[in-house]
Design a protein around this motif. Structure first.
Motif, PDB file in Angstrom:
ATOM      1  N   ASN A 165       8.985   0.137  -9.437  1.00 28.87           N
ATOM      2  CA  ASN A 165      10.252  -0.163  -8.780  1.00 28.87           C
ATOM      3  C   ASN A 165      11.068  -1.225  -9.497  1.00 28.87           C
ATOM      4  OD1 ASN A 165      10.143   1.361  -6.000  1.00 28.87           O
ATOM      5  ND2 ASN A 165       8.112   0.480  -6.292  1.00 28.87           N
TER       6      ASN A 165
ATOM      7  N   SER B 137      10.758  -5.367 -11.421  1.00 23.38           N
ATOM      8  CA  SER B 137      10.381  -6.716 -10.992  1.00 23.38           C
ATOM      9  C   SER B 137      11.423  -7.346 -10.078  1.00 23.38           C
ATOM     10  CB  SER B 137      10.166  -7.609 -12.222  1.00 23.38           C
ATOM     11  OG  SER B 137       9.111  -7.098 -13.021  1.00 23.38           O
TER      12      SER B 137
ATOM     13  N   PHE C 227      11.286  -4.849  -6.575  1.00 26.61           N
ATOM     14  CA  PHE C 227      10.043  -4.767  -5.803  1.00 26.61           C
ATOM     15  C   PHE C 227       9.935  -5.829  -4.710  1.00 26.61           C
ATOM     16  CE2 PHE C 227       5.550  -6.095  -5.339  1.00 26.61           C
ATOM     17  CZ  PHE C 227       5.089  -4.991  -4.646  1.00 26.61           C
ATOM     18  N   PRO C 228      10.219  -7.121  -4.978  1.00 30.80           N
ATOM     19  CA  PRO C 228      10.100  -8.095  -3.881  1.00 30.80           C
ATOM     20  C   PRO C 228      10.982  -7.767  -2.687  1.00 30.80           C
ATOM     21  CG  PRO C 228      10.277  -9.205  -5.998  1.00 30.80           C
ATOM     22  CD  PRO C 228      10.578  -7.766  -6.245  1.00 30.80           C
TER      23      PRO C 228
ATOM     24  N   ALA D 253       0.563  -4.319  -8.739  1.00 25.67           N
ATOM     25  CA  ALA D 253       1.320  -4.223  -9.988  1.00 25.67           C
ATOM     26  C   ALA D 253       1.868  -2.818 -10.190  1.00 25.67           C
ATOM     27  CB  ALA D 253       0.428  -4.624 -11.163  1.00 25.67           C
TER      28      ALA D 253
ATOM     29  N   ASN E 241       5.084  -2.664  -8.420  1.00 25.10           N
ATOM     30  CA  ASN E 241       6.028  -3.551  -9.094  1.00 25.10           C
ATOM     31  C   ASN E 241       6.589  -2.890 -10.353  1.00 25.10           C
ATOM     32  OD1 ASN E 241       7.257  -6.295  -9.516  1.00 25.10           O
ATOM     33  ND2 ASN E 241       6.010  -6.185 -11.350  1.00 25.10           N
ATOM     34  N   LYS E 242       5.718  -2.272 -11.157  1.00 22.98           N
ATOM     35  CA  LYS E 242       6.167  -1.629 -12.387  1.00 22.98           C
ATOM     36  C   LYS E 242       7.049  -0.421 -12.091  1.00 22.98           C
ATOM     37  CE  LYS E 242       1.964  -1.305 -14.026  1.00 22.98           C
ATOM     38  NZ  LYS E 242       0.823  -0.944 -14.911  1.00 22.98           N
TER      39      LYS E 242
END
Length: 237
Positions: free
Chosen positions: A42, A44, A47-48, A36, A39-40
């Motif tokens: 970069n 939502s 990030f993937p 997380a 993710n935070k």
């Protein structure tokens, strides 16, 4: 061994901060908090894609540069994993700023993933996509409010004081900030909030950095709202 003597001061400061309650607002992170974190930081949406590029790079280059990739993965994952382990085994200590060292390693893996694409055109598209997503996340972050308007809170609080009244500040260690913004003659009137000993006329409560139990106690002790400012509320009895 070389840097150990230099750790004495930060370790002493950290111990004093813990005993002084400056980290009591932290809660235990879930086990997935390391993922997380990236993710935070970069976004939502980004990030993937970035994670997929990093994984692609590790998979393609593993046989040729295993040692270098192992070191990079260690630099990426060790800081957040250590913080989670310490939080679960001892006390909450997971703060994003303590794991900033992880991000250069993550970005190196993303760059390797782009390089491991088969064609120059694909590399160019991936590079442009990563840059656009990163800039977009920065822009989105800049539109949100991240600071606290201590100046306005101090102005409202001092306007409600009688000469012998004090201002209780929560979190307690932030009273120095309030002292900075009030009139010089009133700087001694700002104190840290302590439910057992504080009998102030006015309280300043920050929206972040205060655990839920303390925030609820402040609202019980000071039920009247005088002013809500950015990231903070001024209360009175």
């Amino acid at each position: 061994a070389i840097i150990f003597p230099a750790l004495y001061v930060p370790l002493t400061v950290g111990r004093e901060a813990i005993t002084g309650g400056k980290f009591d607002w932290l809660v235990k992170p879930p086990w997935w908090e390391p993922a997380a974190l990236f993710n935070k930081a970069n976004g939502s949406i980004a990030f993937p894609i970035m994670f997929a590029l990093a994984a692609w790079g590790v998979g393609r280059a593993w046989r040729r540069a295993r040692g270098a990739l192992e070191l990079t993965l260690l630099l990426m994952w060790a800081p957040p994993l250590i913080l989670v382990a310490g939080s679960l085994m001892w006390r909450p200590m997971f703060m994003e700023r303590y794991a900033l060292y992880s991000f250069p390693a993550f970005f190196i893996l993303i760059a390797i993933g782009i390089w491991e694409l088969d064609r120059n055109g694909a590399r160019a598209v991936a590079t442009v996509a990563v840059v656009i997503l990163a800039v977009g996340h920065i822009h989105s972050y800049s539109l949100k409010i991240h600071d606290v308007d201590w100046h306005e809170a101090a102005r409202v609080a001092q306007a409600s004081l009688r000469p012998d009244d004090t201002i209780a500040v929560a979190p307690a260690y932030a009273f120095e900030v309030v002292r900075y913004y009030v009139y010089p003659p009133l700087r001694g009137n700002a104190v840290g909030y302590d439910p057992a000993t504080t009998h102030s006329a006015v309280a300043i409560l920050a929206e972040h950095g205060v655990n839920a139990a303390t925030a609820a106690q402040v609202h019980r002790d000071y039920p009247r709202v005088l002013r809500r400012a950015r990231g903070v509320v001024v209360l009175s009895r």
